[in-house]
Design a protein around this motif. Structure first.
Motif, mmCIF file in Angstrom:
data_model
loop_
_atom_site.group_PDB
_atom_site.id
_atom_site.type_symbol
_atom_site.label_atom_id
_atom_site.label_comp_id
_atom_site.label_asym_id
_atom_site.label_seq_id
_atom_site.Cartn_x
_atom_site.Cartn_y
_atom_site.Cartn_z
ATOM 1 N N MET A 121 0.543 -1.514 -0.014
ATOM 2 C CA MET A 121 -0.231 -0.593 0.257
ATOM 3 C C MET A 121 0.680 1.556 -0.269
ATOM 4 N N LEU A 122 1.588 1.183 0.898
ATOM 5 C CA LEU A 122 2.875 2.696 1.013
ATOM 6 C C LEU A 122 3.771 2.835 -0.542
ATOM 7 N N LEU A 166 2.165 6.511 -6.793
ATOM 8 C CA LEU A 166 1.055 7.545 -7.465
ATOM 9 C C LEU A 166 1.426 9.102 -7.134
ATOM 10 N N ALA A 167 2.376 9.482 -6.036
ATOM 11 C CA ALA A 167 2.551 10.530 -6.132
ATOM 12 C C ALA A 167 3.845 10.942 -7.108
#
Length: 316
Positions: A81-82, A88-89
């Protein structure tokens, strides 16, 4: 032991990162140094995590924080998840050569004649996988674009529309297109001369009032056209061999007026041709690239605006 029950939806990614950092560092103290906070902040975060997962997560054995089986299971789920969030960032990358996309662009006759051919040439050269769909803006382009009917809009700058981004592509003005045998073809027209001509009134289907008409009305003149048509399409054929005179944007006159005379209009009616786009695409990598391609056509549009007949005014 677990001291409280915490809503799992109250957790944020920073809290989950702290859990992974404690796991990797092996102690609260070492984790605090890695993150840059004091140890009490780590302890507080761990208490919240214990309340969410109903597990001690770490137990102290021989001076070390040892992860429970439940903690290891959670870590295995949290790390992807991280990693996904970090991915995505990162700024989105766009490769025009390999891109496959359909883009809807709203415009009208002027832009289809003068700008779309240049744009298609650049897309075929730089991004052959992008399919361009051209739709008619019909005077309501900004509103339709905001509704999602198109992705981009090229046309005259709207005077009242808000909520869209705008970049000027070129400045336009109006000229008169007439047959070389017309009695006024070699004359410098005055406003009095102009309003007495056999004028073609191009209404743009009621979606656009040409700025030269607005200026004439402000002077107190009312045009009495000899012919009214809905579009500039085909007006060169109407002018040829007749006394009719069409008042059209300069670049359009140069594109469609082969064999005809371009005479300066005494009321120039300057206006801007602009590129407009909605906020939803402002930060999108593909759309940023696409806007760059369109804006890059300014030089060619500027060249097209240079007058080809004596006495004509250059594009400012």
């Amino acid at each position: 032991m677990v001291n409280q029950i915490v809503d799992p939806l109250s957790l944020d990614f920073a809290t989950l990162r702290t859990l992974c950092t404690v796991y990797d560092a092996g102690s609260f103290t070492a984790a605090a140094e890695v993150i840059g906070v004091n140890q009490s902040a780590i302890s507080y975060t761990m208490e919240r995590l214990r309340g969410v997962f109903h597990d001690p997560l770490f137990v102290r054995e021989k001076g070390q924080q040892i992860a429970t089986d439940r903690c290891q299971q959670i870590i295995a789920q949290v790390r992807p998840m991280l990693a996904t969030l970090q991915r995505l960032a990162r700024p989105e990358e766009f490769d025009p050569k390999s891109a496959r996309h359909t883009l809807r662009l709203a415009c009208n006759y002027y832009e289809r004649m003068l700008i779309i051919p240049l744009l298609v040439r650049e897309l075929r050269r730089q991004a052959p996988g992008i399919e361009l769909v051209v739709v008619n803006s019909r005077g309501t382009g900004p509103e339709r674009m905001l509704r999602g009917d198109s992705d981009l809009l090229i046309g005259p700058r709207p005077t009242t529309q808000t909520g869209v981004y705008v970049s000027r592509l070129c400045r336009e003005d109006y000229v008169c297109l007439m047959d070389p045998a017309h009695p006024m073809a070699d004359r410098t027209l005055t406003v009095k001369d102009y309003v007495a001509l056999d004028l073609i009134d191009i209404t743009y289907e009621g979606n656009w009032v040409s700025s030269y008409i607005t200026e004439l009305q402000a002077m107190g003149h009312r045009l009495r056209p000899a012919l009214i048509v809905p579009s500039p399409a085909g007006v060169s054929h109407l002018v040829r061999g007749s006394t009719l005179v069409a008042t059209v944007p300069r670049r359009l006159a140069q594109a469609m007026g082969e064999g005809l005379r371009i005479v300066e209009c005494p009321v120039g009616g300057k206006f801007d041709i602009t590129l407009m786009w909605p906020p939803r695409f402002h930060a999108d990598a593909m759309h940023q690239w696409m806007r760059g391609v369109v804006i890059g056509l300014r030089r060619e549009l500027g060249s097209a605006g240079k007058p080809k007949s004596a006495g004509a005014r250059p594009d400012p």
